[in-house]
Design an enzyme around this catalytic site. Structure first.
Site, PDB file in Angstrom:
ATOM      1  CG  HIS A  40      -1.886   1.062   1.329  1.00 57.63           C
ATOM      2  ND1 HIS A  40      -2.046   1.827   2.452  1.00 57.63           N
ATOM      3  CD2 HIS A  40      -2.801   1.510   0.433  1.00 57.63           C
ATOM      4  CE1 HIS A  40      -3.017   2.698   2.264  1.00 57.63           C
ATOM      5  NE2 HIS A  40      -3.483   2.539   1.038  1.00 57.63           N
ATOM      6  CG  HIS A  82      -3.560   9.040   0.186  1.00 58.13           C
ATOM      7  ND1 HIS A  82      -4.210   9.753   1.188  1.00 58.13           N
ATOM      8  CD2 HIS A  82      -4.376   8.006  -0.134  1.00 58.13           C
ATOM      9  CE1 HIS A  82      -5.359   9.168   1.458  1.00 58.13           C
ATOM     10  NE2 HIS A  82      -5.494   8.103   0.680  1.00 58.13           N
TER      11      HIS A  82
END
Length: 291
Positions: A40, A82
């Site tokens: 991730h 992100h």
């Protein structure tokens, strides 16, 4: 819809777990063992997320799949980060103290290139940068890795789907080998995935979230997978997803997120998921390999 799909969806609606066939977690897919272990934002428990250092760490751990997030700068450069704000993972407030916005979309690529995206995580990563998507793709290729690419906040960036595909094409990632074995595009936006599918039908896509079982057949028209959070799924739900065939003629996949401990990794594996997205890919891999 064929009989298997009807039966599986009926079972999921009733909350029954019995339709998952033994070994479904090892269904034929792209040649990897199932479930896949996907880093991730790289190996983000060990290096600053979405940086080249993070995917390099995943490579050193022997993790072939990594996940990232793509957004766009004020002057149209795609970057890997992100949050839609630069505050959490860079020193933007120190470098630009007089600015009133910290949003990615309000900074040029040159301005973002000045930011330290590593010191927040640890002094040894001081000087790490927010990578451009082009630089990121070149490093993934160099590492012989595979990519789960998230188009982040597409509502903020009209046309980002076409632009992302252009960068991928320029970097050689839209050839048959990459499309078959090394690339999946995901998003929380079904509309964004429809655009990707319409522009480049050969690209595999996955929807981030947990649609209702009754809605799954509509998703199967344009996406190859459903990627829900681990706390929102069950054996019956995974079976219902697997029962449907996606646009490339294969059963839909389920990649679940974000799993960072051995017990949860083993639990979702029993559900039959095809991939586990994790900040700690070595921990998850060890759990899956344990007898």
């Amino acid at each position: 819809m064929h009989a298997r799909a009807v039966a599986a969806i009926t079972t999921a609606l009733l909350g029954t777990a019995g339709l998952l066939l033994p070994g479904s977690a090892a269904r034929a897919g792209d040649g990897d063992e199932r479930p896949l272990v996907i880093g991730h934002r790289g190996a983000s428990a060990y290096a600053p997320e979405n940086t080249l250092a993070s995917i390099d760490k995943a490579a050193r751990l022997g993790i072939p799949w990594v996940e990232n997030d793509v957004q766009r700068t004020k002057d149209g450069e795609l970057v890997v980060i992100h949050d839609d704000s630069l505050q959490r993972t860079t020193d933007v407030e120190e470098v630009f103290p007089c600015r009133t916005s910290w949003e990615v979309k309000d900074y040029t690529a040159a301005e973002i290139a000045r930011l330290d995206a590593g010191s927040w995580f640890g002094r040894q990563y001081a000087g790490a940068r927010v990578p451009t998507l082009d630089a990121y793709m070149r490093r993934v290729e160099h590492n012989h890795q595979k990519l789960l690419l998230e188009i982040k906040n597409p509502e903020l960036y009209p046309g980002i789907e076409q632009q992302t595909l252009k960068v991928l094409g320029n970097d050689g990632w839209l050839d048959p080998q990459h499309l078959t074995d090394r690339l999946v595009v995901q998003s929380f936006s079904a509309d964004s995935l429809r655009i990707v599918h319409d522009l480049k039908p050969a690209v595999r896509t996955s929807f981030l979230g947990r649609p209702r079982v009754s809605a799954l057949p509509a998703y199967a028209r344009f996406t190859d997978g459903i990627n829900p959070s681990f706390g929102s799924i069950s054996t019956g739900y995974v079976a219902a997803v697997h029962a449907l065939t996606g646009p490339h003629g294969k059963p839909l996949n389920v990649f679940t997120w974000t799993v960072n401990d051995a017990d949860t990794a083993r639990q979702v594996t029993r559900y039959g998921v095809d991939g586990i997205i994790t900040n700690e890919p070595d921990v998850v891999r060890a759990a899956l390999q344990a007898p």
